[in-house]
Design an enzyme around this catalytic site. Structure first.
Site, PDB file in Angstrom:
ATOM      1  N   LEU A 208       0.859  -1.187   0.000  1.00 25.18           N
ATOM      2  CA  LEU A 208       0.000   0.000   0.000  1.00 25.18           C
ATOM      3  C   LEU A 208       0.891   1.230   0.000  1.00 25.18           C
ATOM      4  CD1 LEU A 208      -2.706  -0.891   2.706  1.00 25.18           C
ATOM      5  CD2 LEU A 208      -2.967  -0.992   0.224  1.00 25.18           C
ATOM      6  N   HIS A 209       0.607   2.169  -0.903  1.00 24.37           N
ATOM      7  CA  HIS A 209       1.423   3.385  -0.928  1.00 24.37           C
ATOM      8  C   HIS A 209       0.637   4.636  -1.299  1.00 24.37           C
ATOM      9  CE1 HIS A 209       1.372   2.493  -5.240  1.00 24.37           C
ATOM     10  NE2 HIS A 209       1.755   3.727  -5.445  1.00 24.37           N
ATOM     11  N   ARG A 210      -0.558   4.469  -1.832  1.00 24.94           N
ATOM     12  CA  ARG A 210      -1.290   5.655  -2.297  1.00 24.94           C
ATOM     13  C   ARG A 210      -1.827   6.455  -1.118  1.00 24.94           C
ATOM     14  NH1 ARG A 210      -1.454   5.698  -7.596  1.00 24.94           N
ATOM     15  NH2 ARG A 210      -1.086   3.723  -8.679  1.00 24.94           N
ATOM     16  N   ASP A 282      -2.352  -1.533  -3.968  1.00 26.58           N
ATOM     17  CA  ASP A 282      -2.952  -0.388  -4.665  1.00 26.58           C
ATOM     18  C   ASP A 282      -2.033   0.073  -5.785  1.00 26.58           C
ATOM     19  OD1 ASP A 282      -0.942   0.879  -3.232  1.00 26.58           O
ATOM     20  OD2 ASP A 282      -2.295   2.060  -1.971  1.00 26.58           O
TER      21      ASP A 282
END
Length: 362
Positions: A208-210, A282
């Site tokens: 997850l990075h957004r 994501d």
């Protein structure tokens, strides 16, 4: 023919590696083509050492513009200023950009203003979500591109619908898959495999990075709680950015089955993905890789610029509502996840087709 190849972030190098290999192969056969690899320095990544380039079997960049971080405007300006000087000192026939990072857009605009032709690899992909900086980068880049190299019929249609001449569109496939297929036999077992005594198809991988997922505390907490609750007692391996790790710590999110680890190298990460029960992500690029490797993928986004990974592949778009996770996991563990099928031209020969087109342009 002189080609300047632009890369600004780690995924870009994965995409340009096979193009470099194809250029070098053409040169070995006497073709008049050479390249200069420019790293804009958009992302600093401690994993991007000499070992990273060795893994991809490419030389280190000819120059690193060291543009650094900052706001979108600051970063764009720094890249444009430094790349303008670079291109003036080292003229090219074509500037080749890949993907949708800020460097892609900034260098495409700079090249065009210096009256240098622009080729865009991964042209035409669209999410329709203008809140994503990447979508603006895609639109702006394609607005000043001369030669459009595409990954799918959907991308071709997007370009035609925006008025691009059919003669400028080249459906070639996906260079990220070129790299995946070439390197698959070389995937490396990470230390975490033995440390946690992992077994094939008996763990989940997360990325997850957004900002919409990791910067909104309630959203992140809800997602993580649902994932832990519905993961069927499987270990969850989460290569995590330090900023996200701090947020998880702040929210008090921890569990014996949740393993936060340092980001992995390309070969190590894909070793984990290939053997995972499923991937929760994501990231757009990971949905492509899971599709080719036949690994179930759950994307925590409301939209995707890679719809072929859903219509033909193993990816499903869950959105960002935590309540979508339980039914998706139930589907996974009941054995009803879709198998996916081959995507046209994702065959490991995309870079060869790109270089063939480039040679025919001049």
């Amino acid at each position: 023919m002189k080609i300047t190849i632009i890369a600004g972030a780690r995924p870009n190098f994965v995409k340009i590696a096979p193009i470099i290999h194809a250029i070098e192969n053409s040169r070995s056969k006497g073709k008049d083509i050479k390249y200069r690899l420019v790293h804009t320095g958009q992302h600093y990544d401690k994993k991007m050492s000499g070992n990273f380039f060795e893994q991809l079997e490419i030389p280190e960049p000819h120059i690193n513009l060291a543009s650094g971080s900052g706001t979108q405007a600051e970063q764009t300006a720094a890249i444009m200023i430094r790349f303008e000087k670079e291109l003036q000192e080292n003229p090219a026939d074509i500037v080749l950009v890949v993907g949708d990072v800020t460097s892609t857009m900034a260098c495409a605009i700079t090249a065009q203003k210096l009256q240098t032709k622009v080729a865009h690899v991964e042209a035409g992909i669209r999410s329709g979500d203008w809140s994503m900086p990447e979508e603006i980068n895609r639109l702006a880049t394609d607005a000043v591109t001369n030669y459009f190299f595409t990954t799918s019929d959907i991308a071709n249609k997007n370009l035609r619908d925006s008025g691009v001449d059919e003669k400028s569109i080249f459906f070639v496939g996906n260079t990220m898959i070129d790299t995946l297929l070439k390197q698959r036999s070389r995937f490396q077992k990470p230390e975490v495999w033995d440390e946690l005594k992992l077994k094939e198809k008996e763990y989940l991988v997360m990325t997850l990075h957004r900002p919409a997922n990791v910067d909104e505390e309630d959203k992140l907490k809800g997602l993580m709680e649902e994932l832990i609750l519905n993961s069927n007692d499987l270990p969850m391996i989460f290569p995590v950015h330090p900023r996200t790790a701090k947020m998880l710590q702040k929210l008090g999110i921890s569990h014996p089955r949740l393993h936060l680890i340092e980001p992995l190298s390309y070969l190590e990460f894909n070793y984990l993905v290939e053997k995972a029960k499923a991937v929760v992500t994501d990231s757009g690029g990971i949905t492509e890789e899971t599709t080719v490797m036949g690994v179930p993928c759950m994307t925590l986004r409301a939209n995707t610029e890679r719809p072929e990974t859903m219509s033909l592949g193993t990816n499903e778009l869950l959105g960002t509502d935590p309540q979508t996770i339980k039914p998706a996991m139930k589907k996974l563990f009941s054995g009803n996840w879709k198998k996916g099928q081959k995507i046209p031209l994702w065959d490991g020969k995309t870079a060869e087709r790109i270089v063939k087109v480039l040679l025919n342009l001049i």
